[in-house]
Design an enzyme around this catalytic site. Structure first.
Site, PDB file in Angstrom:
ATOM      1  N   GLY A  36     -14.732 -30.812-104.546  1.00  0.00           N
ATOM      2  CA  GLY A  36     -14.136 -31.516-105.678  1.00  0.00           C
ATOM      3  C   GLY A  36     -14.410 -33.002-105.614  1.00  0.00           C
ATOM      4  N   VAL A  57      -5.676 -26.583 -97.504  1.00  0.00           N
ATOM      5  CA  VAL A  57      -4.604 -25.580 -97.605  1.00  0.00           C
ATOM      6  C   VAL A  57      -4.816 -24.419 -96.636  1.00  0.00           C
ATOM      7  CG1 VAL A  57      -3.958 -26.173 -99.987  1.00  0.00           C
ATOM      8  CG2 VAL A  57      -5.628 -24.332 -99.585  1.00  0.00           C
ATOM      9  N   TYR A 153     -17.688 -14.868-100.078  1.00  0.00           N
ATOM     10  CA  TYR A 153     -16.892 -15.218-101.266  1.00  0.00           C
ATOM     11  C   TYR A 153     -16.233 -13.960-101.838  1.00  0.00           C
ATOM     12  CZ  TYR A 153     -16.026 -17.341-105.916  1.00  0.00           C
ATOM     13  OH  TYR A 153     -15.461 -17.824-107.082  1.00  0.00           O
ATOM     14  N   LYS A 157     -12.236 -13.142-101.716  1.00  0.00           N
ATOM     15  CA  LYS A 157     -11.422 -13.051-102.937  1.00  0.00           C
ATOM     16  C   LYS A 157     -10.729 -11.690-103.004  1.00  0.00           C
ATOM     17  CE  LYS A 157     -12.251 -17.009-105.183  1.00  0.00           C
ATOM     18  NZ  LYS A 157     -11.198 -17.994-105.449  1.00  0.00           N
ATOM     19  N   ARG A 194     -24.811 -24.120-110.380  1.00  0.00           N
ATOM     20  CA  ARG A 194     -24.633 -22.975-111.273  1.00  0.00           C
ATOM     21  C   ARG A 194     -25.503 -23.177-112.511  1.00  0.00           C
ATOM     22  NH1 ARG A 194     -18.196 -22.165-110.662  1.00  0.00           N
ATOM     23  NH2 ARG A 194     -18.355 -24.315-109.929  1.00  0.00           N
TER      24      ARG A 194
HETATM   25  P1  NAD Z   1     -14.705 -26.414-107.722  1.00  0.00           P
HETATM   26  O1  NAD Z   1     -15.518 -26.363-106.472  1.00  0.00           O
HETATM   27  O2  NAD Z   1     -15.047 -27.440-108.734  1.00  0.00           O
HETATM   28  O3  NAD Z   1     -13.159 -26.578-107.382  1.00  0.00           O
HETATM   29  C1  NAD Z   1     -12.577 -26.051-106.228  1.00  0.00           C
HETATM   30  C2  NAD Z   1     -11.681 -27.122-105.631  1.00  0.00           C
HETATM   31  O4  NAD Z   1     -11.029 -26.569-104.473  1.00  0.00           O
HETATM   32  C3  NAD Z   1     -12.455 -28.362-105.165  1.00  0.00           C
HETATM   33  O5  NAD Z   1     -11.833 -29.524-105.626  1.00  0.00           O
HETATM   34  C4  NAD Z   1     -12.394 -28.265-103.639  1.00  0.00           C
HETATM   35  O6  NAD Z   1     -12.485 -29.516-103.013  1.00  0.00           O
HETATM   36  C5  NAD Z   1     -11.052 -27.564-103.443  1.00  0.00           C
HETATM   37  N1  NAD Z   1     -10.925 -26.871-102.157  1.00  0.00           N
HETATM   38  C6  NAD Z   1     -11.778 -25.976-101.616  1.00  0.00           C
HETATM   39  N2  NAD Z   1     -11.316 -25.560-100.424  1.00  0.00           N
HETATM   40  C7  NAD Z   1     -10.134 -26.204-100.214  1.00  0.00           C
HETATM   41  C8  NAD Z   1      -9.187 -26.198 -99.158  1.00  0.00           C
HETATM   42  N3  NAD Z   1      -9.343 -25.449 -98.050  1.00  0.00           N
HETATM   43  N4  NAD Z   1      -8.072 -26.962 -99.273  1.00  0.00           N
HETATM   44  C9  NAD Z   1      -7.886 -27.736-100.385  1.00  0.00           C
HETATM   45  N5  NAD Z   1      -8.763 -27.801-101.405  1.00  0.00           N
HETATM   46  C10 NAD Z   1      -9.877 -27.032-101.315  1.00  0.00           C
HETATM   47  O7  NAD Z   1     -14.771 -24.945-108.349  1.00  0.00           O
HETATM   48  P2  NAD Z   1     -14.226 -24.410-109.744  1.00  0.00           P
HETATM   49  O8  NAD Z   1     -15.372 -23.907-110.493  1.00  0.00           O
HETATM   50  O9  NAD Z   1     -13.302 -25.383-110.351  1.00  0.00           O
HETATM   51  O10 NAD Z   1     -13.387 -23.139-109.253  1.00  0.00           O
HETATM   52  C11 NAD Z   1     -11.977 -23.180-109.098  1.00  0.00           C
HETATM   53  C12 NAD Z   1     -11.461 -21.808-108.701  1.00  0.00           C
HETATM   54  O11 NAD Z   1     -11.808 -20.849-109.713  1.00  0.00           O
HETATM   55  C13 NAD Z   1     -12.070 -21.267-107.395  1.00  0.00           C
HETATM   56  O12 NAD Z   1     -11.068 -20.569-106.698  1.00  0.00           O
HETATM   57  C14 NAD Z   1     -13.147 -20.322-107.865  1.00  0.00           C
HETATM   58  O13 NAD Z   1     -13.384 -19.303-106.922  1.00  0.00           O
HETATM   59  C15 NAD Z   1     -12.533 -19.777-109.141  1.00  0.00           C
HETATM   60  N6  NAD Z   1     -13.565 -19.308-110.078  1.00  0.00           N
HETATM   61  C16 NAD Z   1     -14.321 -20.202-110.784  1.00  0.00           C
HETATM   62  C17 NAD Z   1     -15.276 -19.726-111.668  1.00  0.00           C
HETATM   63  C18 NAD Z   1     -16.109 -20.645-112.520  1.00  0.00           C
HETATM   64  O14 NAD Z   1     -16.916 -20.153-113.310  1.00  0.00           O
HETATM   65  N7  NAD Z   1     -15.967 -21.940-112.455  1.00  0.00           N
HETATM   66  C19 NAD Z   1     -15.496 -18.350-111.798  1.00  0.00           C
HETATM   67  C20 NAD Z   1     -14.736 -17.485-111.031  1.00  0.00           C
HETATM   68  C21 NAD Z   1     -13.751 -17.971-110.188  1.00  0.00           C
HETATM   69  N1  UDP Z   2     -29.725 -18.886-112.302  1.00  0.00           N
HETATM   70  C1  UDP Z   2     -31.001 -19.222-112.748  1.00  0.00           C
HETATM   71  N2  UDP Z   2     -31.433 -20.506-112.544  1.00  0.00           N
HETATM   72  C2  UDP Z   2     -30.663 -21.465-111.969  1.00  0.00           C
HETATM   73  C3  UDP Z   2     -29.354 -21.123-111.532  1.00  0.00           C
HETATM   74  C4  UDP Z   2     -28.936 -19.815-111.718  1.00  0.00           C
HETATM   75  O1  UDP Z   2     -31.729 -18.388-113.295  1.00  0.00           O
HETATM   76  O2  UDP Z   2     -31.147 -22.615-111.829  1.00  0.00           O
HETATM   77  C5  UDP Z   2     -29.261 -17.499-112.535  1.00  0.00           C
HETATM   78  C6  UDP Z   2     -28.659 -16.829-111.310  1.00  0.00           C
HETATM   79  O3  UDP Z   2     -29.681 -16.226-110.533  1.00  0.00           O
HETATM   80  C7  UDP Z   2     -27.730 -15.816-111.955  1.00  0.00           C
HETATM   81  C8  UDP Z   2     -27.259 -16.513-113.233  1.00  0.00           C
HETATM   82  O4  UDP Z   2     -28.218 -17.546-113.484  1.00  0.00           O
HETATM   83  O5  UDP Z   2     -28.441 -14.648-112.313  1.00  0.00           O
HETATM   84  C9  UDP Z   2     -25.887 -17.131-113.119  1.00  0.00           C
HETATM   85  O6  UDP Z   2     -25.861 -17.891-111.947  1.00  0.00           O
HETATM   86  P1  UDP Z   2     -24.672 -18.851-111.511  1.00  0.00           P
HETATM   87  O7  UDP Z   2     -25.088 -19.537-110.257  1.00  0.00           O
HETATM   88  O8  UDP Z   2     -24.255 -19.705-112.630  1.00  0.00           O
HETATM   89  O9  UDP Z   2     -23.417 -17.922-111.178  1.00  0.00           O
HETATM   90  P2  UDP Z   2     -23.183 -16.356-110.894  1.00  0.00           P
HETATM   91  O10 UDP Z   2     -22.847 -15.766-112.194  1.00  0.00           O
HETATM   92  O11 UDP Z   2     -24.412 -15.734-110.296  1.00  0.00           O
HETATM   93  O12 UDP Z   2     -22.023 -16.353-109.954  1.00  0.00           O
END
Ligand code: NAD
Ligand code: UDP
Length: 320
Positions: A36, A57, A153, A157, A194
């Site tokens: 973050g 945490v 991961y 989860k 991503r």
């Molecule tokens: P992000 O990396 O931007 O945010 C995660 C935050 O958690 C960061 O600020 C990081 O510093 C903090 N963090 C990680 N480990 C920690 C720890 N041990 N103690 C305290 N803080 C910690 O990611 P995001 O995309 O905002 O994702 C947030 C949550 O949503 C995650 O749990 C992720 O698995 C889940 N999620 C996100 C997506 C997505 O598309 N963005 C999809 C599925 C699940």
């Molecule tokens: N991907 C891609 N080019 C990139 C990054 C990702 O083609 O530069 C593809 C990746 O292989 C996956 C999809 O895009 O099939 C989505 O990837 P992302 O990393 O966003 O998250 P995921 O859904 O796989 O968790």
């Protein structure tokens, strides 16, 4: 009302903190900043309703951060990018990822039980692995490689979900699990890796757009404001206790179509290049959102095109 947001300095967490403060809640944000960025909290960092603690945490949580207790706990703390080329990827932080979704979840559930707080665990569509059914419904158990590249991961989860339900069944803790599907928007880190972040930044710099594999794999992308609405409903609606909800957007696109759309919207000169598909990269992903619609009465507001335009404007502005 006071909320603790673990992972509140991240992409989703910081948007959630903004929203909770705007709604007049007190927010205690706990984040170790592993992926973050404190700048994500610029809008609210000086608010009298907001407190930030830099802490992990996965280590025992100092109860002094919430001396008067807490009403809501959002557990969003976890690295989330699967791209090994990114320094922020969970693949480069496997032990931290395993810990925060297991021990970290336990530490936060303990607080929830102690303070009779409502608890939300941010799980992921990744728990469905490479799904054999589409769209994925909450009662589908998934197709996950338990020791593959992404297992640090996915399995963490899945363990976090099991732990959350154990607290519900044993202690009647007021929990809910949300499985978030691919979400995007402003405040994502440029180095995140991503797909939407990569494609937009490649397109803005007229560099090659890197499609991994043939680009026939699908994803369903949710704009951040839709997700924040969904997260709020999931926390506050009494019908979510002990339940699992898919959150996201159910419009499915191939990665090739996404690349073409981003090239068009950025008016880019970029060419597409094809690179190796990473191991265990899911072939498809699309949420069944019937439960979200029927129980929480939520319907999507932002199209992929509109969400991409806002995200492109953010990266173009150079704030990151
Ligand atoms: P992000 O990396 O931007 O945010 C995660 C935050 O958690 C960061 O600020 C990081 O510093 C903090 N963090 C990680 N480990 C920690 C720890 N041990 N103690 C305290 N803080 C910690 O990611 P995001 O995309 O905002 O994702 C947030 C949550 O949503 C995650 O749990 C992720 O698995 C889940 N999620 C996100 C997506 C997505 O598309 N963005 C999809 C599925 C699940
Ligand atoms: N991907 C891609 N080019 C990139 C990054 C990702 O083609 O530069 C593809 C990746 O292989 C996956 C999809 O895009 O099939 C989505 O990837 P992302 O990393 O966003 O998250 P995921 O859904 O796989 O968790």
């Amino acid at each position: 009302m006071r909320a603790l947001v673990a992972g509140g300095a991240g992409f989703i967490g910081s948007h959630l903190c903004d929203r909770l403060i705007a709604d007049g809640l007190e927010v205690v944000c706990v984040d170790n900043l592993i992926t973050g960025n404190f700048n994500n909290l610029d809008k609210i960092k000086n608010s009298p309703l907001f407190k930030f603690f830099k802490a992990d945490v996965s280590a025992p949580i100092d109860p002094e951060i919430i001396p008067d207790g807490v009403d809501l706990i959002f557990h969003l703390a976890s690295p989330a990018s699967p791209n090994p080329r990114s320094p922020l990827s969970y693949l480069n932080h496997p032990f931290e990822t395993l810990s925060v979704n297991s021990i970290g979840t336990r530490n936060l559930l303990y607080l929830a039980q102690m303070y009779h707080a409502k608890f939300l665990f941010a799980s992921t569509s990744e728990i469905y692995g490479d799904p054999k059914i589409s769209p994925q419904k909450e009662d589908y158990w998934g197709n996950v490689n338990p020791n593959g590249l992404r297992s640090c991961y996915d399995e963490a989860k899945r363990f976090g979900e099991a732990l959350t339900m154990a607290y519900y069944r044993k202690f009647k803790t007021d929990v809910r699990i949300v499985r978030i599907f691919n979400t995007y928007g402003p405040k994502m880190d440029k180095r995140d890796g991503r797909v939407i972040v990569n494609f937009i930044n490649q397109a803005l710099e007229n560099k090659p757009i890197t499609i991994y594999g043939q680009g026939s794999q699908t994803r369903s992308f949710c704009y951040i404001s839709d997700l924040i609405e969904q997260l709020n409903l999931a926390m506050f609606d009494p019908k979510t206790t002990g339940e699992v909800f898919n959150l996201g957007n159910d419009h499915e696109f191939t990665i090739k179509r996404l690349a073409d759309l981003i090239i068009t919207l950025t008016d880019s000169q970029s060419k597409i290049i094809y690179e190796d598909l990473p191991e265990d990269d899911p072939t498809n992903r699309c949420p069944n959102l019937k439960k979200l619609e029927n129980v929480l009465n939520y319907f999507l507001h932002v199209s992929l095109r509109d969400g991409l335009l806002k995200t492109i404007a953010y990266f173009r502005s150079g704030i990151v």
